[in-house]
Design a protein around this motif. Structure first.
Motif, PDB file in Angstrom:
ATOM      1  N   LEU A 137       6.539   0.360  -2.827  1.00 25.51           N
ATOM      2  CA  LEU A 137       5.149   0.759  -2.361  1.00 25.51           C
ATOM      3  C   LEU A 137       4.274   0.678  -3.634  1.00 25.51           C
ATOM      4  N   ILE A 138       4.846   1.511  -4.737  1.00 31.29           N
ATOM      5  CA  ILE A 138       4.057   1.684  -5.868  1.00 31.29           C
ATOM      6  C   ILE A 138       3.675   0.187  -6.441  1.00 31.29           C
ATOM      7  N   ALA A 139       4.898  -0.387  -6.467  1.00 33.15           N
ATOM      8  CA  ALA A 139       4.513  -1.987  -7.027  1.00 33.15           C
ATOM      9  C   ALA A 139       3.757  -2.838  -6.498  1.00 33.15           C
ATOM     10  N   VAL A 140       3.701  -2.598  -5.068  1.00 32.17           N
ATOM     11  CA  VAL A 140       2.765  -3.268  -4.264  1.00 32.17           C
ATOM     12  C   VAL A 140       1.234  -3.003  -4.731  1.00 32.17           C
ATOM     13  N   ARG A 141       1.152  -1.602  -4.887  1.00 30.71           N
ATOM     14  CA  ARG A 141      -0.120  -1.263  -5.335  1.00 30.71           C
ATOM     15  C   ARG A 141      -0.579  -1.875  -6.563  1.00 30.71           C
ATOM     16  N   LEU A 142       0.384  -1.894  -7.538  1.00 29.37           N
ATOM     17  CA  LEU A 142       0.480  -2.302  -8.831  1.00 29.37           C
ATOM     18  C   LEU A 142       0.098  -3.883  -9.070  1.00 29.37           C
ATOM     19  N   LEU A 143       0.340  -4.572  -8.061  1.00 26.95           N
ATOM     20  CA  LEU A 143      -0.136  -6.169  -8.236  1.00 26.95           C
ATOM     21  C   LEU A 143      -1.548  -6.271  -8.129  1.00 26.95           C
ATOM     22  N   ARG A 144      -2.558  -5.170  -7.961  1.00 19.86           N
ATOM     23  CA  ARG A 144      -3.706  -5.371  -8.048  1.00 19.86           C
ATOM     24  C   ARG A 144      -4.404  -4.751  -9.304  1.00 19.86           C
ATOM     25  N   ASP A 145      -3.282  -4.070 -10.066  1.00 14.62           N
ATOM     26  CA  ASP A 145      -3.753  -3.607 -11.322  1.00 14.62           C
ATOM     27  C   ASP A 145      -4.795  -4.413 -12.226  1.00 14.62           C
ATOM     28  N   PRO A 146      -5.637  -3.999 -12.953  1.00 14.73           N
ATOM     29  CA  PRO A 146      -6.411  -4.871 -13.863  1.00 14.73           C
ATOM     30  C   PRO A 146      -5.355  -5.348 -14.966  1.00 14.73           C
ATOM     31  N   ALA A 181       5.215  -5.275 -12.015  1.00 16.43           N
ATOM     32  CA  ALA A 181       5.513  -4.895 -10.505  1.00 16.43           C
ATOM     33  C   ALA A 181       5.970  -5.789  -9.790  1.00 16.43           C
ATOM     34  N   ALA A 182       5.461  -7.090  -9.979  1.00 19.03           N
ATOM     35  CA  ALA A 182       6.328  -8.404  -9.226  1.00 19.03           C
ATOM     36  C   ALA A 182       7.743  -8.269  -9.342  1.00 19.03           C
ATOM     37  N   LEU A 183       8.421  -8.161 -10.915  1.00 21.06           N
ATOM     38  CA  LEU A 183       9.600  -8.201 -11.020  1.00 21.06           C
ATOM     39  C   LEU A 183      10.302  -7.114 -10.224  1.00 21.06           C
ATOM     40  N   CYS A 184       9.620  -5.794 -10.376  1.00 21.79           N
ATOM     41  CA  CYS A 184      10.520  -4.640  -9.649  1.00 21.79           C
ATOM     42  C   CYS A 184      10.360  -5.102  -8.083  1.00 21.79           C
ATOM     43  N   LEU A 185       9.514  -5.645  -7.534  1.00 23.79           N
ATOM     44  CA  LEU A 185       9.800  -5.963  -6.372  1.00 23.79           C
ATOM     45  C   LEU A 185      10.883  -6.903  -5.961  1.00 23.79           C
ATOM     46  N   GLY A 186      10.871  -8.073  -7.204  1.00 24.86           N
ATOM     47  CA  GLY A 186      12.044  -8.966  -6.718  1.00 24.86           C
ATOM     48  C   GLY A 186      13.480  -8.300  -6.993  1.00 24.86           C
ATOM     49  N   ALA A 187      13.381  -7.149  -7.892  1.00 19.01           N
ATOM     50  CA  ALA A 187      14.686  -6.488  -8.221  1.00 19.01           C
ATOM     51  C   ALA A 187      15.103  -5.561  -6.989  1.00 19.01           C
ATOM     52  N   LEU A 188      14.133  -5.214  -6.378  1.00 21.18           N
ATOM     53  CA  LEU A 188      14.209  -4.607  -5.132  1.00 21.18           C
ATOM     54  C   LEU A 188      14.537  -5.486  -3.607  1.00 21.18           C
ATOM     55  N   LYS A 189      14.253  -6.641  -3.903  1.00 19.93           N
ATOM     56  CA  LYS A 189      14.186  -7.716  -2.916  1.00 19.93           C
ATOM     57  C   LYS A 189      13.470  -7.056  -1.736  1.00 19.93           C
ATOM     58  N   HIS A 190      12.282  -6.746  -2.048  1.00 18.45           N
ATOM     59  CA  HIS A 190      11.134  -6.226  -0.936  1.00 18.45           C
ATOM     60  C   HIS A 190      10.529  -7.448  -0.442  1.00 18.45           C
ATOM     61  N   VAL A 191      11.331  -8.102   0.617  1.00 17.30           N
ATOM     62  CA  VAL A 191      10.669  -9.473   1.264  1.00 17.30           C
ATOM     63  C   VAL A 191       9.209  -9.132   2.058  1.00 17.30           C
ATOM     64  N   GLN A 192       9.200  -7.863   2.279  1.00 19.97           N
ATOM     65  CA  GLN A 192       7.647  -7.482   2.916  1.00 19.97           C
ATOM     66  C   GLN A 192       6.687  -8.189   2.128  1.00 19.97           C
ATOM     67  N   ALA A 193       6.809  -8.195   0.601  1.00 24.79           N
ATOM     68  CA  ALA A 193       5.752  -8.419  -0.047  1.00 24.79           C
ATOM     69  C   ALA A 193       5.605  -9.946  -0.622  1.00 24.79           C
ATOM     70  N   VAL A 194       6.531 -10.567   0.121  1.00 23.67           N
ATOM     71  CA  VAL A 194       6.495 -12.250  -0.142  1.00 23.67           C
ATOM     72  C   VAL A 194       5.115 -12.833   0.080  1.00 23.67           C
ATOM     73  N   PRO A 195       4.317 -12.439   1.136  1.00 27.54           N
ATOM     74  CA  PRO A 195       2.995 -12.985   1.563  1.00 27.54           C
ATOM     75  C   PRO A 195       2.013 -12.582   0.276  1.00 27.54           C
ATOM     76  N   LEU A 196       2.018 -11.254  -0.029  1.00 27.92           N
ATOM     77  CA  LEU A 196       0.996 -10.732  -0.951  1.00 27.92           C
ATOM     78  C   LEU A 196       1.446 -11.554  -2.197  1.00 27.92           C
ATOM     79  N   LEU A 197       2.655 -11.627  -2.889  1.00 25.52           N
ATOM     80  CA  LEU A 197       2.968 -12.291  -4.051  1.00 25.52           C
ATOM     81  C   LEU A 197       2.540 -13.836  -3.767  1.00 25.52           C
ATOM     82  N   LEU A 198       2.729 -14.521  -2.679  1.00 30.41           N
ATOM     83  CA  LEU A 198       2.331 -15.861  -2.707  1.00 30.41           C
ATOM     84  C   LEU A 198       0.739 -16.032  -2.963  1.00 30.41           C
ATOM     85  N   GLN A 199       0.008 -14.893  -2.441  1.00 31.69           N
ATOM     86  CA  GLN A 199      -1.344 -14.896  -2.661  1.00 31.69           C
ATOM     87  C   GLN A 199      -1.842 -14.673  -4.044  1.00 31.69           C
ATOM     88  N   ARG A 200      -1.060 -13.851  -4.696  1.00 31.62           N
ATOM     89  CA  ARG A 200      -1.314 -13.471  -6.217  1.00 31.62           C
ATOM     90  C   ARG A 200      -0.978 -14.801  -6.703  1.00 31.62           C
TER      91      ARG A 200
END
Length: 287
Positions: A130-139, A147-166
Motif C-alpha cells: 500500500l505504501i509503495a502504491v502511494r510512492l509511485l506518485r512521489d516527485p 517503489a515499483a520494484l517493491c511491488l514486483g518483489a511482493l507480486k502485488h498484481v493489483q498494482a499492474v494497471p497503475l504500473l502500466l499507466q506510469r
C-alpha cells in the motif's frame, strides 16, 4: 610573497608543537577514537561498503536492523540498502524490528534514507504494498522506481494497471522489471508495443530489459512473434536476450528462426543460446 605568506620559522613551529603537547599530554589508546583529532582506523565509507555485502547473510539481519535504527548518515542508508537485499526474517520479533526501522526510514527527513527504506519496503508485507502504491506518485524518480520494484518483489498484481499507466508517462526500467516479476499477462501487450517502437542506439539496455521481461512473462501467444523479430536485431546483446527469452515465451514455429540463428549468427554466444532454446522448444513439443 608577503611576510604572512612565508612558513613559520622553526622556533615558532616548535612552540606550537609544545603548546599542543601541553594541551594533550596523554596518549590516546588505539581503540579509543573519541578524540576528534585522531581519525578512526576505518572510515565511514569503508563501513558503508562492508555493509552492502551483508544483505545476503541472514545472520547479519539483526545487526543491520540495529544500524538502520540507530545509525547516522551513510551508515543508516547502507544498512537499509542491505536490508533491501535480505530475505524477510523468520523470527517474528526480528521481523517486527525490521518493519519498525523501515517504516521510520520511510518518513525520515533525508531523501537518501527514504530512498533506501523504499527499497526495503517489501519487509512490510501488505502494508508495504500500500505504501509503495502511494510512492509511485512521489516527485522523486528514484523513490518511484524503488517503489515499483517493491511491488514486483511482493507480486502485488493489483498494482499492474497503475504500473502500466506510469509506464506510459515514463519508460522506467524498474517498472518493466516489476511487471516481469509479477508475471501478469496483462503486461504483455503494452511491453510488446514498447518493444516495437523505434529506439535510439544508446537505449539497447532498455530494449534488452523489455525482451527479458517478455521472456519472464512466459506468454507465447502475445510475445513470441515480437521476440522472434529481435533475433535479427543489430545488437548482439539484444539477440542473445531474445534467444533466451524464447525458451519460455517461444512457440513451435520459433524453431525455424532459431535454427537459422544457431547456424549463422556471427556471435558465438548468440549461436549457443539459439541452439539451446531450439532444443528446449523441440523437447517441449515432443511431450
Amino acid at each position: 610573497p608577503t611576510a604572512s605568506d612565508k612558513p613559520a620559522a622553526g622556533g615558532a613551529r616548535k612552540q606550537a608543537l609544545e603548546r599542543l603537547m601541553d594541551r594533550f599530554p596523554e596518549r590516546v589508546p588505539e581503540d579509543d577514537h573519541s578524540d576528534p583529532l585522531l581519525p578512526p582506523r576505518v572510515s565511514a565509507s569503508a563501513v558503508e561498503v562492508a555493509l552492502h555485502g551483508l544483505g545476503a547473510r541472514p545472520a547479519a539481519t539483526a545487526w543491520l536492523a540495529r544500524l538502520a535504527g540507530e545509525g547516522k548518515g551513510k551508515i543508516r542508508v547502507a544498512a537499509l540498502d542491505s536490508l533491501a537485499m535480505s530475505l524477510p526474517p523468520e523470527d517474528p520479533a526480528l521481523a517486527q524490528e525490521v518493519s519498525r526501522v523501515v517504516t521510520n526510514g520511510l518518513s525520515a527527513p533525508s531523501i537518501h534514507v527514504r530512498r533506501a527504506a523504499t527499497s526495503a519496503c517489501f519487509h512490510l508485507g501488505k502494508k508495504g504494498a500500500l505504501i509503495a502504491v502511494r510512492l509511485l506518485r512521489d516527485p522523486d524518480f528514484t523513490i518511484r522506481s524503488r517503489a515499483a520494484l517493491c511491488l514486483g518483489a511482493l507480486k502485488h498484481v493489483q498494482a499492474v494497471p497503475l504500473l502500466l499507466q506510469r509506464l506510459e508517462k515514463e519508460n522506467s526500467l524498474a517498472i518493466i522489471r516489476a511487471l516481469a516479476a509479477m508475471g501478469d499477462h496483462r503486461a504483455t501487450r503494452p511491453l510488446v508495443s514498447l518493444l516495437q517502437q523505434d529506439h535510439a542506439a544508446d537505449r539497447h539496455g532498455e530494449r534488452v530489459a523489455l525482451v527479458q521481461a517478455l521472456g519472464e512473462l512466459a506468454h507465447p501467444v502475445g510475445a513470441a512473434a515480437a521476440l522472434e523479430q529481435e533475433l535479427t536485431h543489430p545488437a548482439p546483446q539484444v539477440r542473445l536476450a531474445a534467444a533466451r527469452a524464447l525458451a519460455r515465451s517461444g512457440r513451435p514455429r520459433s524453431t525455424v528462426l532459431l535454427t537459422t540463428c544457431a547456424g549463422g549468427d556471427y556471435d558465438a554466444e548468440v549461436r549457443a543460446a539459439c541452439k539451446e532454446t531450439h532444443e528446449a522448444l523441440k523437447s517441449a513439443a515432443a511431450r
